[in-house]
Enzyme design. Structure first.
Site, PDB file in Angstrom:
ATOM      1  N   ARG A  14       0.802  -1.234   0.000  1.00 35.28           N
ATOM      2  CA  ARG A  14       0.000   0.000   0.000  1.00 35.28           C
ATOM      3  C   ARG A  14       0.831   1.279   0.000  1.00 35.28           C
ATOM      4  O   ARG A  14       0.295   2.365   0.267  1.00 35.28           O
ATOM      5  CB  ARG A  14      -0.939   0.036   1.207  1.00 35.28           C
ATOM      6  CG  ARG A  14      -1.816  -1.189   1.400  1.00 35.28           C
ATOM      7  CD  ARG A  14      -2.743  -1.402   0.230  1.00 35.28           C
ATOM      8  NE  ARG A  14      -3.749  -2.424   0.508  1.00 35.28           N
ATOM      9  CZ  ARG A  14      -4.359  -3.134  -0.427  1.00 35.28           C
ATOM     10  NH1 ARG A  14      -4.057  -2.958  -1.711  1.00 35.28           N
ATOM     11  NH2 ARG A  14      -5.281  -4.021  -0.094  1.00 35.28           N
ATOM     12  N   HIS A  62      -2.743 -12.107 -12.615  1.00 29.48           N
ATOM     13  CA  HIS A  62      -4.050 -12.117 -11.945  1.00 29.48           C
ATOM     14  C   HIS A  62      -5.055 -12.623 -12.980  1.00 29.48           C
ATOM     15  O   HIS A  62      -5.368 -11.922 -13.937  1.00 29.48           O
ATOM     16  CB  HIS A  62      -4.398 -10.699 -11.484  1.00 29.48           C
ATOM     17  CG  HIS A  62      -5.775 -10.565 -10.893  1.00 29.48           C
ATOM     18  ND1 HIS A  62      -5.985 -10.434  -9.533  1.00 29.48           N
ATOM     19  CD2 HIS A  62      -7.001 -10.516 -11.470  1.00 29.48           C
ATOM     20  CE1 HIS A  62      -7.288 -10.311  -9.305  1.00 29.48           C
ATOM     21  NE2 HIS A  62      -7.920 -10.365 -10.465  1.00 29.48           N
ATOM     22  N   HIS A  86      -2.649 -16.619  -6.936  1.00 26.48           N
ATOM     23  CA  HIS A  86      -3.766 -16.965  -6.035  1.00 26.48           C
ATOM     24  C   HIS A  86      -4.806 -17.923  -6.643  1.00 26.48           C
ATOM     25  O   HIS A  86      -5.975 -17.575  -6.808  1.00 26.48           O
ATOM     26  CB  HIS A  86      -4.454 -15.709  -5.498  1.00 26.48           C
ATOM     27  CG  HIS A  86      -4.663 -14.587  -6.461  1.00 26.48           C
ATOM     28  ND1 HIS A  86      -5.229 -14.731  -7.699  1.00 26.48           N
ATOM     29  CD2 HIS A  86      -4.393 -13.254  -6.346  1.00 26.48           C
ATOM     30  CE1 HIS A  86      -5.303 -13.562  -8.306  1.00 26.48           C
ATOM     31  NE2 HIS A  86      -4.788 -12.647  -7.511  1.00 26.48           N
ATOM     32  N   ASN A 103     -10.385 -11.438  -3.185  1.00 25.37           N
ATOM     33  CA  ASN A 103     -10.555 -11.785  -4.594  1.00 25.37           C
ATOM     34  C   ASN A 103      -9.278 -12.423  -5.123  1.00 25.37           C
ATOM     35  O   ASN A 103      -8.241 -11.771  -5.098  1.00 25.37           O
ATOM     36  CB  ASN A 103     -10.886 -10.535  -5.420  1.00 25.37           C
ATOM     37  CG  ASN A 103     -11.282 -10.882  -6.851  1.00 25.37           C
ATOM     38  OD1 ASN A 103     -11.816 -11.959  -7.100  1.00 25.37           O
ATOM     39  ND2 ASN A 103     -11.006 -10.006  -7.790  1.00 25.37           N
ATOM     40  N   ASP A 113      -0.971 -13.017  -0.571  1.00 29.26           N
ATOM     41  CA  ASP A 113      -1.828 -11.956  -1.117  1.00 29.26           C
ATOM     42  C   ASP A 113      -2.214 -10.993   0.008  1.00 29.26           C
ATOM     43  O   ASP A 113      -3.360 -10.524   0.086  1.00 29.26           O
ATOM     44  CB  ASP A 113      -3.056 -12.536  -1.804  1.00 29.26           C
ATOM     45  CG  ASP A 113      -3.769 -11.518  -2.712  1.00 29.26           C
ATOM     46  OD1 ASP A 113      -3.247 -10.397  -2.869  1.00 29.26           O
ATOM     47  OD2 ASP A 113      -4.835 -11.849  -3.257  1.00 29.26           O
ATOM     48  N   HIS A 153      -6.443  -3.508   4.917  1.00 29.88           N
ATOM     49  CA  HIS A 153      -7.471  -2.469   4.833  1.00 29.88           C
ATOM     50  C   HIS A 153      -7.774  -1.979   6.240  1.00 29.88           C
ATOM     51  O   HIS A 153      -7.713  -2.746   7.206  1.00 29.88           O
ATOM     52  CB  HIS A 153      -8.755  -3.000   4.192  1.00 29.88           C
ATOM     53  CG  HIS A 153      -8.618  -3.369   2.757  1.00 29.88           C
ATOM     54  ND1 HIS A 153      -8.366  -2.445   1.764  1.00 29.88           N
ATOM     55  CD2 HIS A 153      -8.681  -4.576   2.130  1.00 29.88           C
ATOM     56  CE1 HIS A 153      -8.282  -3.054   0.596  1.00 29.88           C
ATOM     57  NE2 HIS A 153      -8.468  -4.351   0.788  1.00 29.88           N
TER      58      HIS A 153
END
Length: 420
Positions: free
Chosen positions: A62, A176, A229, A275, A302, A306
């Site tokens: 981030r 992805h 993932h 996701n 992953d 948040h």
């Protein structure tokens, strides 16, 4: 300055090593594995495992742009607490990692961190699939991989060009895999639970179609690809088939996919929303089978932090969960203690294999290499308390769970960066 880890069970798949021994470290490097008498500092490894520091090849730090969720320093503290000494940072920051300046910012800030940070640059500018990133520029700036993680590359011409160019530059494409039209804004797995909760689901076919596309390109053009993932039984089957045909494909899954299913969403807790989403029991079993038979090469987290207020609303919350501090324990609890993998095989998937896939100097205890080491007690259990985690965010799906496998020390370049 010398450091001695005494009487540990030393596991290093890069050397086919699994024995009770000592590790002698001098000037930040591994000097010898064998019987050693003394050193400036001694760690008693009796009853503990010493292994190459974990290599987490899928992490969202981030930073830059969303440092209220996590930053490079806090993320690396979380990594160290989980025994992770090398991280591949994903590019969906603000600004996107699509230029030399942003890469320089990350690498400069990481010099003082408690883990080594490697950079994945984006394949397209701003992850928008409209303009290709200058791949030579990002390679020269220090990127080791390419990914539009968070979004699939929709422009197939740009994706194919990147897949063809990346091997020549020594970069790894990590993909992805998702069809956005099929996913259609869903927020969890489409199935029994999504219907019960009356929320829009993401069909497994969204991942399957994306994975098949990347496999087809790798096959058609004779180039490698790494699939991120993996969460569905069909993706596992397609990758297994592709490998049997000689397609150069590697892949990873994450601890939540072999630990949980969509049933957790019945609690309407957004910390279980990520996701790809948690899938069915059948998918979970297929993930475990893929780890057992070697179809799935690596385990990555992953790690997606948040803020608590962002996760408060189940239906509006962003996708993602944190995972670096619990990944080793989740693997020991749900794969080793259950008899699916040996601890040697788990270390291979969490350290040796990811380092090989990324072609970085990590995942080994060979003489002369940096002393990046995790020391842990395989049998010690603990309950995950999110208030004691070392990152900025608390959105762990393992919160309140009892896990086995406690990290006791993490060493980076021979320096203790975490001690329990």
């Amino acid at each position: 300055m010398s450091l001695l880890i005494k009487n540990a069970r030393v596991i290093d798949p890069s050397q086919n090593l699994d024995k009770i021994s000592d590790i002698y470290i001098e000037n930040g490097k591994i000097s010898k594995i064998g019987e050693i008498d003394t050193a400036d500092k001694i760690i008693d490894g009796s009853g503990l495992v010493a292994a190459p520091g974990l290599v987490d090849m899928h992490v969202h730090l981030r930073d830059p742009g969303q440092t209220y969720k996590e930053d490079i320093i806090s993320g690396c503290k979380a990594a160290a607490a989980g025994g992770v000494t090398s991280i591949l940072a994903m590019p969906n920051t603000n600004p996107t990692v699509d230029n030399a300046d942003t890469i320089k910012y990350i690498l400069d800030k990481a010099k003082d961190a408690d883990a080594k940070v490697y950079v994945a640059a984006s394949i397209t500018k701003g992850l928008m699939s409209k303009e290709a990133t200058d791949l030579e520029e990002v390679k020269n700036a220090g990127a080791v991989a390419l990914s539009d993680d968070g979004r699939p590359v929709e422009n197939t011409k740009m994706l194919i060009n990147a897949m063809k160019t990346a091997p020549k530059l020594g970069l790894k494409i990590t993909a992805h895999c998702e069809s956005l039209p099929i996913a259609n804004g869903g927020i969890m797995n489409e199935g029994e639970v999504s219907r019960k909760l009356k929320v829009k689901g993401i069909p497994a076919s969204a991942e399957d179609c994306g994975a098949q596309r990347e496999i087809a390109y790798a096959d058609a053009f004779g180039v490698p690809v790494h699939i991120c993932h993996v969460s569905t039984k069909n993706s596992v089957a397609m990758i297994r088939d592709a490998k049997s045909r000689g397609v150069s494909v590697t892949c990873e899954t994450a601890p939540h996919y072999f630990s949980f299913t969509e049933q957790e969403l019945l609690s309407r807790d957004a910390d279980f929303r990520m996701n790809p989403p948690l899938r069915t029991e059948e998918d979970k079993k297929a993930i475990i089978e893929g780890l057992v038979d070697g179809t799935l090469d690596a385990i990555a987290t992953d790690h997606a932090p948040h803020a608590p207020e962002e996760k408060d609303d189940f239906e509006k919350a962003p996708n993602g969960s944190i995972g670096m501090e619990t990944s080793l324990s989740a693997g020991i609890t749900n794969l080793v203690k259950t008899g699916y993998l040996t601890i040697y095989e788990l270390i291979e998937k969490m350290s040796t294999n990811p380092a090989k896939i990324l072609n970085i100097d990590a995942g080994t205890l060979k003489q002369g290499t940096d002393a990046d080491i995790v020391i842990f007690n395989m049998d010690q259990s603990y309950t995950v308390d999110v208030e004691k985690l070392h990152g900025k965010s608390k959105n762990s799906p393992f919160k309140g769970r009892e896990l086995f496998g406690k990290v006791k020390y993490t060493l980076l370049n021979g320096k203790i960066v975490y001690k329990d």
